[in-house]
Design an enzyme around this catalytic site. Sequence first.
Site, PDB file in Angstrom:
ATOM      1  N   TYR A 136      20.441  11.746  32.383  1.00  0.00           N
ATOM      2  CA  TYR A 136      20.122  10.333  32.161  1.00  0.00           C
ATOM      3  C   TYR A 136      21.374   9.558  31.757  1.00  0.00           C
ATOM      4  O   TYR A 136      21.670   8.496  32.307  1.00  0.00           O
ATOM      5  CB  TYR A 136      19.051  10.203  31.078  1.00  0.00           C
ATOM      6  N   HIS A 154      26.390   5.060  25.592  1.00  0.00           N
ATOM      7  CA  HIS A 154      25.600   6.288  25.447  1.00  0.00           C
ATOM      8  C   HIS A 154      26.582   7.424  25.191  1.00  0.00           C
ATOM      9  O   HIS A 154      27.554   7.576  25.947  1.00  0.00           O
ATOM     10  CB  HIS A 154      24.843   6.624  26.742  1.00  0.00           C
ATOM     11  N   HIS A 179      26.273  -1.597  26.354  1.00  0.00           N
ATOM     12  CA  HIS A 179      25.912  -0.525  25.431  1.00  0.00           C
ATOM     13  C   HIS A 179      26.667   0.757  25.752  1.00  0.00           C
ATOM     14  O   HIS A 179      27.251   0.885  26.821  1.00  0.00           O
ATOM     15  CB  HIS A 179      24.401  -0.271  25.409  1.00  0.00           C
ATOM     16  N   GLN A 196      23.245   6.612  34.021  1.00  0.00           N
ATOM     17  CA  GLN A 196      22.685   5.393  33.445  1.00  0.00           C
ATOM     18  C   GLN A 196      23.061   4.148  34.238  1.00  0.00           C
ATOM     19  O   GLN A 196      22.233   3.279  34.468  1.00  0.00           O
ATOM     20  CB  GLN A 196      23.152   5.237  31.997  1.00  0.00           C
TER      21      GLN A 196
END
Length: 127
Positions: free
Chosen positions: A108, A46, A44, A112
Amino acid sequence: MVWTPKYRFKILRNKIGKELYRSIYILCNMKECEVLELNIQYDHVHLVVIAPPKLSISGLMGTLKGRTAIRLFNKFLHIRKKQWGNHFWARGYFVDTIGVNEVIIRRYVRHQDKQDIEHERQLGLLD
């Protein structure tokens, strides 16, 4: 912003991840966006970005997902075989606005990968 490869394949590593990172910066720059944080995990992405008011988020996501898929398929021919139906990215994405929690969200995103490794270790997936 968060989005994933189709079937959440863990394909965003090594050269593919580096090319994706570079492509996102180039495309955001072309759209007059400022990348604040970008973290690409194996399955993924971000992205914390400042987008101009004239740019719709769906338009930005369409550009990012569409143009990066084309670039990755053209540069890494072997992934075209792995991805079903010539679709690199899964349908949809997650977007939220940042206000008071900007520092927390940026931290965050920045860390991650460390959180994912710790979570997998706790589940016993890593030794």
